[in-house]
Every structure is written in structure tokens, then in C-alpha cells.
Motif scaffolding. Structure first.
Motif, PDB file in Angstrom:
ATOM      1  N   ARG A 164      27.084  81.398  53.012  1.00 19.01           N
ATOM      2  CA  ARG A 164      26.680  80.662  51.811  1.00 19.01           C
ATOM      3  C   ARG A 164      26.195  79.264  52.178  1.00 19.01           C
ATOM      4  O   ARG A 164      25.233  78.750  51.615  1.00 19.01           O
ATOM      5  N   GLN A 165      26.900  78.620  53.129  1.00 22.35           N
ATOM      6  CA  GLN A 165      26.516  77.265  53.499  1.00 22.35           C
ATOM      7  C   GLN A 165      25.138  77.242  54.157  1.00 22.35           C
ATOM      8  O   GLN A 165      24.328  76.341  53.906  1.00 22.35           O
ATOM      9  N   ILE A 166      24.853  78.234  55.002  1.00 21.19           N
ATOM     10  CA  ILE A 166      23.531  78.321  55.625  1.00 21.19           C
ATOM     11  C   ILE A 166      22.464  78.483  54.557  1.00 21.19           C
ATOM     12  O   ILE A 166      21.405  77.845  54.593  1.00 21.19           O
ATOM     13  N   PHE A 167      22.744  79.343  53.581  1.00 22.45           N
ATOM     14  CA  PHE A 167      21.787  79.538  52.486  1.00 22.45           C
ATOM     15  C   PHE A 167      21.528  78.214  51.766  1.00 22.45           C
ATOM     16  O   PHE A 167      20.383  77.836  51.510  1.00 22.45           O
ATOM     17  N   TYR A 168      22.598  77.501  51.444  1.00 19.84           N
ATOM     18  CA  TYR A 168      22.453  76.223  50.726  1.00 19.84           C
ATOM     19  C   TYR A 168      21.636  75.232  51.546  1.00 19.84           C
ATOM     20  O   TYR A 168      20.679  74.631  51.047  1.00 19.84           O
ATOM     21  N   ASP A 169      22.000  75.043  52.800  1.00 18.14           N
ATOM     22  CA  ASP A 169      21.323  74.050  53.628  1.00 18.14           C
ATOM     23  C   ASP A 169      19.839  74.377  53.790  1.00 18.14           C
ATOM     24  O   ASP A 169      18.985  73.486  53.717  1.00 18.14           O
ATOM     25  N   ARG A 170      19.536  75.655  54.020  1.00 17.81           N
ATOM     26  CA  ARG A 170      18.144  76.040  54.232  1.00 17.81           C
ATOM     27  C   ARG A 170      17.308  75.814  52.975  1.00 17.81           C
ATOM     28  O   ARG A 170      16.180  75.339  53.036  1.00 17.81           O
ATOM     29  N   ASN A 171      17.851  76.195  51.825  1.00 20.64           N
ATOM     30  CA  ASN A 171      17.044  76.179  50.609  1.00 20.64           C
ATOM     31  C   ASN A 171      17.024  74.834  49.909  1.00 20.64           C
ATOM     32  O   ASN A 171      15.998  74.418  49.378  1.00 20.64           O
ATOM     33  N   VAL A 172      18.138  74.128  49.900  1.00 23.30           N
ATOM     34  CA  VAL A 172      18.151  72.823  49.244  1.00 23.30           C
ATOM     35  C   VAL A 172      17.397  71.801  50.082  1.00 23.30           C
ATOM     36  O   VAL A 172      16.717  70.923  49.563  1.00 23.30           O
TER      37      VAL A 172
END
Length: 277
Positions: A51-59
Motif C-alpha cells: 500500500r505504501q509503495i502504491f501511495y508514494d508512486r501515485n501521490v
């Protein structure tokens, strides 16, 4: 098993091409020779890290829906607590025992009739932040909560233990109302419920503190049906079609909901209990 944590449209497109390359004027031989797809593969990654990777990449890269991005942000304490409630609370639905999290929609701000979930993550998170902070928690409904923001003389461990227990108990006690997707699942109502639950936390101002049993008593006769007689003018309004609309925001309506829940003898308190005529 390989799970894509990002790039779903591209992944779907490549599956479509590989199933039927001829329809794209390609052959399997050409796919093998000409197509090179860059990717990153993570082994042994926990769901929280994914989830954190998803957040960092997209935000920090291409914008995605704010609600979906926030659901992936593991630095946000409120999001972490919402996921913990979803993982630890077990409920019975359709004759099966399952984690409550399977009935939480993480990608939408509002559910549609066809959605199988009963509540959105943003609504659950609104319940979390107001349970932690009381009425002041409304300001965190759309912004991150860090450990340094927590009430004085508390720490993340204590807040996690108390909030997960209180929120889980509330949802379990009222699950039939959640399962019906009644007014209790509206974000503003969830936030108002959190203001009430806050009074059962050990860090609540002693002047306002109450037991969970008192919380139960205040909720006992609330009418959760989505009907104008109970919720119009509190956190919903009747549209031109006559349909009750709960699209009002947490910041606009949570205070009125909390006031009505806390004071059964007020005008709105009587209204949501079906006693106002």
C-alpha cells in the motif's frame, strides 16, 4: 502468486493482447521478439508495504483519486487504524464469518446500489479521527494524522488499542444497520458517532467523559432508516426527485449529527429518534 499493486490498466491491456494477439495484428512469435515490458518484482512484501509503495508512486507521480491514494498511505495513523479494524473485526454476513474489511470499499467516496460493500474507507476513517480527537477530528477528515498530532499524554500504542476496541465494538453491536447500508454508514453520521465514542476514551476531558454503556443508551432509540423524517436537515437533504441525499460533507454536518446523538431532548435529537413532529 504474482499480484499487481499498480498499473492495472496496462496489465489488463497486456492480458487482452496475449489472449488474442491476432486481433491486434500481432503474433505470439512477434510478442516474444518485439515486446519488452519493464517491471519491478517484490518478494515477501507485506500488504502494508505494498500500500505504501502504491501511495508514494501515485501521490508523488501521476495523480489518482485522493480517496484511493489515502487508503494506501501507511504513514497516516488514521488509515492504519481503519485497516486494523477491518482486519481484526470479524462479522457474519450471508452466513459466512469474514473480516469486516471485506465489506469496506477503499476506492470510492460514495457507494452505489451495485456495490457489495457496506461502507467506504473514507467514512470509516472519519469515524476513526473523531473517536481519537472528538469534534476537532473533523479537521483531519481529509488530511494525514501523525503521531505528533495525537492528544496530549497519549501515544500511538494506547490510541490504537482503545480506538480499535471501541470502533470494533460499535460496528459489531450495530452491524445489522451497517449491513442494510442505513444512515449509519453515511460519512457525516460516522463522524458524529466518533464524537460520541470519543467520550468513552480515557483521554477525553473528564467533564465530557462517559462510559460505553452510556453511548449505547444514547444510540438505543436512534432511527437509522434513510428517511427524510429522521435525517433531512441533519446531514441529508431531499432532492427535486424526492430522494434523500446524504452527500453532505463531514465538515458541514458531523457537528449537527453529534449534537443530535448527544442530546436526545434537542430538536434534532428528537428528530433522529422519531419523536419530533
Amino acid at each position: 502468486m504474482v499480484i499487481a499493486i499498480d498499473g492495472e490498466p496496462q496489465t489488463t491491456a497486456w492480458h487482452d493482447i496475449y489472449r488474442d494477439p491476432e486481433s491486434f495484428d500481432l503474433t505470439y512469435a512477434e510478442l516474444g521478439r518485439r515486446v519488452r515490458i519493464p517491471f519491478e518484482l517484490y518478494l515477501g512484501l507485506s500488504p502494508a508495504d505494498a500500500r505504501q509503495i502504491f501511495y508514494d508512486r501515485n501521490v508523488k507521480g501521476i495523480d489518482v483519486a485522493k480517496n484511493l491514494a489515502m487508503s494506501m498511505d501507511q504513514r497516516d495513523l488514521a488509515t492504519r487504524l481503519a485497516h486494523l479494524v477491518g482486519e481484526r473485526l470479524k462479522i457474519e454476513s450471508d452466513g459466512r464469518r469474514m473480516p469486516f474489511g471485506t465489506l469496506v470499499n477503499v476506492g470510492k467516496r460514495q457507494l452505489t446500489r451495485t456495490d457489495k460493500e457496506v461502507v467506504t474507507l473514507s467514512a470509516l476513517r472519519a469515524l476513526i479521527v473523531t473517536t481519537v480527537f472528538g469534534g476537532k477530528g473533523v479537521q483531519y477528515s481529509a488530511t494525514n494524522v501523525h503521531e505528533g498530532d495525537l492528544p496530549p499524554d497519549t501515544d500511538a500504542g494506547e490510541v490504537e488499542t482503545v480506538v480499535v476496541r471501541l470502533v470494533s465494538r460499535l460496528i459489531e453491536d450495530r452491524f445489522p444497520d451497517f449491513a442494510r447500508r442505513s444512515a449509519i454508514t453515511a460519512p457525516a453520521v460516522m463522524a458524529g458517532l466518533g464524537v460520541l465514542l470519543h467520550r468513552a476514551t480515557p483521554w477525553c476531558d473528564p467533564v465530557d467523559a462517559m462510559s460505553y454503556e452510556t453511548v449505547e443508551h444514547l444510540l438505543a432509540d436512534v432511527r437509522w432508516e434513510r428517511e427524510p423524517a429522521y435525517w433531512d436537515g441533519v446531514c441529508a437533504s431531499v432532492g427535486s426527485t424526492g430522494r434523500l441525499n446524504f452527500s453532505g460533507g463531514v465538515k458541514d454536518s458531523a457537528g449537527r449529527v453529534a449534537g443530535a446523538l448527544l442530546d436526545p431532548h434537542s430538536e434534532l435529537g428528537r428528530k433522529i429518534r422519531g419523536l419530533w413532529r
